[in-house]
Design a protein around this motif. Structure first.
Motif, PDB file in Angstrom:
ATOM      1  N   LEU A 404       7.799 -21.070 -46.103  1.00  0.00           N
ATOM      2  CA  LEU A 404       7.614 -20.772 -47.521  1.00  0.00           C
ATOM      3  C   LEU A 404       6.128 -20.557 -47.780  1.00  0.00           C
ATOM      4  O   LEU A 404       5.322 -21.485 -47.651  1.00  0.00           O
ATOM      5  N   GLY A 428      11.234 -18.707 -40.533  1.00  0.00           N
ATOM      6  CA  GLY A 428      11.198 -18.968 -41.971  1.00  0.00           C
ATOM      7  C   GLY A 428      11.937 -17.952 -42.810  1.00  0.00           C
ATOM      8  O   GLY A 428      12.337 -16.883 -42.350  1.00  0.00           O
ATOM      9  N   SER A 429      12.087 -18.297 -44.081  1.00  0.00           N
ATOM     10  CA  SER A 429      12.848 -17.459 -45.006  1.00  0.00           C
ATOM     11  C   SER A 429      12.040 -16.271 -45.522  1.00  0.00           C
ATOM     12  O   SER A 429      12.616 -15.295 -46.003  1.00  0.00           O
ATOM     13  N   GLU A 430      10.715 -16.348 -45.433  1.00  0.00           N
ATOM     14  CA  GLU A 430       9.875 -15.255 -45.921  1.00  0.00           C
ATOM     15  C   GLU A 430       9.265 -14.487 -44.746  1.00  0.00           C
ATOM     16  O   GLU A 430       8.071 -14.184 -44.705  1.00  0.00           O
ATOM     17  N   ARG A 431      10.132 -14.154 -43.795  1.00  0.00           N
ATOM     18  CA  ARG A 431       9.668 -13.452 -42.592  1.00  0.00           C
ATOM     19  C   ARG A 431       9.150 -12.055 -42.914  1.00  0.00           C
ATOM     20  O   ARG A 431       8.217 -11.562 -42.270  1.00  0.00           O
ATOM     21  N   VAL A 451      15.748 -14.723 -36.375  1.00  0.00           N
ATOM     22  CA  VAL A 451      16.732 -14.612 -37.447  1.00  0.00           C
ATOM     23  C   VAL A 451      17.781 -15.685 -37.216  1.00  0.00           C
ATOM     24  O   VAL A 451      18.408 -15.718 -36.153  1.00  0.00           O
ATOM     25  N   PRO A 452      17.983 -16.606 -38.169  1.00  0.00           N
ATOM     26  CA  PRO A 452      18.948 -17.693 -37.942  1.00  0.00           C
ATOM     27  C   PRO A 452      20.331 -17.163 -37.596  1.00  0.00           C
ATOM     28  O   PRO A 452      20.844 -16.245 -38.224  1.00  0.00           O
ATOM     29  N   GLY A 463      21.833 -21.634 -38.037  1.00  0.00           N
ATOM     30  CA  GLY A 463      20.592 -21.660 -38.805  1.00  0.00           C
ATOM     31  C   GLY A 463      19.976 -23.028 -38.943  1.00  0.00           C
ATOM     32  O   GLY A 463      19.091 -23.227 -39.760  1.00  0.00           O
ATOM     33  N   ASP A 496      12.303 -24.574 -46.311  1.00  0.00           N
ATOM     34  CA  ASP A 496      13.357 -23.559 -46.245  1.00  0.00           C
ATOM     35  C   ASP A 496      14.298 -23.804 -45.075  1.00  0.00           C
ATOM     36  O   ASP A 496      15.499 -23.558 -45.169  1.00  0.00           O
ATOM     37  N   GLN A 497      13.764 -24.301 -43.955  1.00  0.00           N
ATOM     38  CA  GLN A 497      14.586 -24.494 -42.759  1.00  0.00           C
ATOM     39  C   GLN A 497      14.520 -25.904 -42.193  1.00  0.00           C
ATOM     40  O   GLN A 497      15.308 -26.253 -41.311  1.00  0.00           O
TER      41      GLN A 497
END
Length: 516
Positions: A404, A428-431, A451-452, A463, A496-497
């Motif tokens: 994040l 992460g979610s904001e790759r 990518v999860p 994930g 996020d993860q």
């Protein structure tokens, strides 16, 4: 002030006046209706403290927590859990608080605090409450307050360690994990409390004068770089929050002379008359400064003949033996030394403390060699400034980055260190933002995006933290060659993860240990 038809104060004004006058543990807090927003470690410490003082406490929060809910019931606090702001607001209004105490994560414009402020109900953070309650014992601690974009926790721990070496009863508290109220309720009391302050906590500190205005014995902003811009609303607001650490400082304002923003904070601060500005840096120090001369860390801040003499503390080689010789760690040591010297700790005691200090896990933690590469866990690098410090200490890096980003553009960070990158693993979610920065500034550097997906193991959910980090470590190992360093310095928050940055670091270390 609201007036009744008779020209006097109404009940709300009388309530607010009573609350604002409360400035001691020994004042009358009984019967006060206090709403506590949030049930994390801070929120619970607030509730526990105010129940002990006889207040009527209601904790309002968004996520169930069975353990803390059970403890609230035991201590006699009321509670209300709802996942939407309208439901929480309805409960808050029905409770009719005299005072609202807000946990650090609540934004300044949060609907619940906005509702209270519009009605003239005082809204405090836990730090202001702690300042008002600091006299529970006769041993009233001096507060040494520390903030900065990077290095807060290490410097806070090290400063407290130095104070103890100097014979003081001292402890770290605040954003470091032990709430300030838990420290203040220690029955023995402390000579000094080293308070780590996040920008969220500083945002809630009041300026001006009055019972709730914090006045540190000594203070420091270690460095300044953009972070939490999404929360504060912009760099100016973030700067203003950080700058509050110096307000009303009594003895020493410690700043980074290589960082003009921290110097400007000191210049603009309203401090107690006689407070000194003490600088630190990696260069040879001026009078009233700490620095490095021919490989020796020295104090010219508190030497009686500081224009011509300096106290020697430790050598850079000695720090290297302790694994704390990276430039940002040397800066942390110098800042902590300045704060401890301000409180009267002798140079020899400071040297002793430095040489038996061990940093926390996940802060540039050396994991040794695997598959010909060196591995470092700096999961605590949760922003670009911290990641920059880690990258700057290395030459050939395979970098694990992402999470994040908190509204911060990491393009400048990538551009600054592109020449040392041998490969990048993006998590992460904001790759997308990270990949765009790499394409713009390091397009020739090999990279792998994690990518999860399902790991294929029934015991590892799709994930999951373990699955993500295992694949990231395997990808980093495939990119690294002999002599490279694989660095986990995500430049981003972890939630996020992962549960938090220690969880991210533990997952990294576990995955590294499984490499063959």
């Amino acid at each position: 002030m609201t007036e009744t038809s008779g020209g006097g104060m109404d009940e709300a004004d009388r309530s607010a006046e009573r609350v604002l006058a409360l400035s001691s543990w020994h004042a009358d807090w009984s019967g006060l209706r206090v709403a506590v927003l949030g049930l994390g470690v801070t929120g619970f410490s607030v509730a526990d403290t105010l129940v002990e003082l006889g207040s009527r406490v209601r904790v309002i929060y968004g996520a169930p927590d069975e353990d803390r809910e059970r403890l609230l019931d035991v201590i006699g606090s009321e509670r209300f859990c709802a996942d939407s702001n309208p439901e929480q607001l309805g409960d808050l209004a029905a409770f009719g608080p005299d005072l609202v105490i807000v946990s650090p994560g609540y934004r300044p414009d949060h609907p619940l605090t906005a509702w209270a402020e519009q009605r003239g109900i005082p809204v405090w953070g836990d730090i202001e409450l702690g300042w008002r309650l600091r006299d529970k014992t006769d041993r009233v601690a001096d507060w040494i307050c520390i903030t900065g974009t990077n290095g807060k926790t290490t410097t806070t721990q090290l400063t407290a360690h130095m104070l103890v070496a100097g014979g003081l009863r001292a402890t770290p508290a605040g954003n470091i994990g032990t709430p300030i109220l838990d420290a203040l309720r220690d029955p023995q009391g402390y000579d000094a409390i080293v308070v780590e302050l996040s920008s969220f906590q500083l945002e809630r500190l009041r300026l001006g004068s009055g019972a709730g205005v914090v006045s540190p014995y000594a203070s420091a902003c270690l460095n300044f770089a953009d972070d939490h811009l999404d929360w504060h609303g912009g760099p100016e607001a973030y700067w203003a929050a950080k700058a509050k650490v110096y307000e009303h400082t009594q003895v020493a304002c410690v700043y980074n002379r290589a960082d003009a923003e921290t110097e400007r904070m000191v210049e603009e601060a309203d401090v107690v008359e006689g407070a000194r500005a003490i600088s630190f840096g990696l260069d040879s120090p001026p009078p009233s400064g700490f620095g490095v001369v021919e490989g020796i860390l020295v104090d010219r801040g508190f030497h009686a003949e500081r224009r011509s003499e300096a106290y020697e503390l430790v050598t850079v080689d000695e720090l290297a033996d302790r694994g704390i010789a990276a430039p940002h760690m040397v800066q942390n040591v110098l800042a902590a030394s300045a704060l401890a010297r301000a409180r009267g700790v002798e140079p020899a005691e400071i040297a002793q403390a430095i040489l038996n200090f061990t940093p926390d896990a996940h802060r540039a933690q050396q994991l040794g060699e695997r598959l010909g590469a060196h591995w470092i866990d700096d999961s605590k690098a949760t922003n670009a400034h911290a990641a920059d410090a880690s990258l700057r200490a290395l030459q050939r890096v395979v970098w694990i980055v992402g999470g994040l980003l908190k509204g911060v553009d990491i393009g400048e960070l990538v551009a600054e260190h592109a020449h040392r990158l041998r490969g990048v693993v993006v998590i992460g979610s904001e790759r997308a933002e990270v990949l765009a920065a790499l394409e713009a500034h390091a397009s020739d550097v090999p990279r792998v995006e994690i990518v999860p997906e399902h790991s294929g193991r029934e015991d590892v959910p799709a994930g999951s933290a373990g699955e993500v980090m295992t694949r990231a470590v395997q990808a980093a190992a495939s990119l690294a060659t002999a002599g490279d360093t694989v660095l986990l310095a995500p430049a981003a928050a972890s939630m996020d993860q992962f549960k938090d940055y220690p969880d991210r670091g533990r997952q990294f270390q576990a995955a590294v240990s499984e490499l063959e």
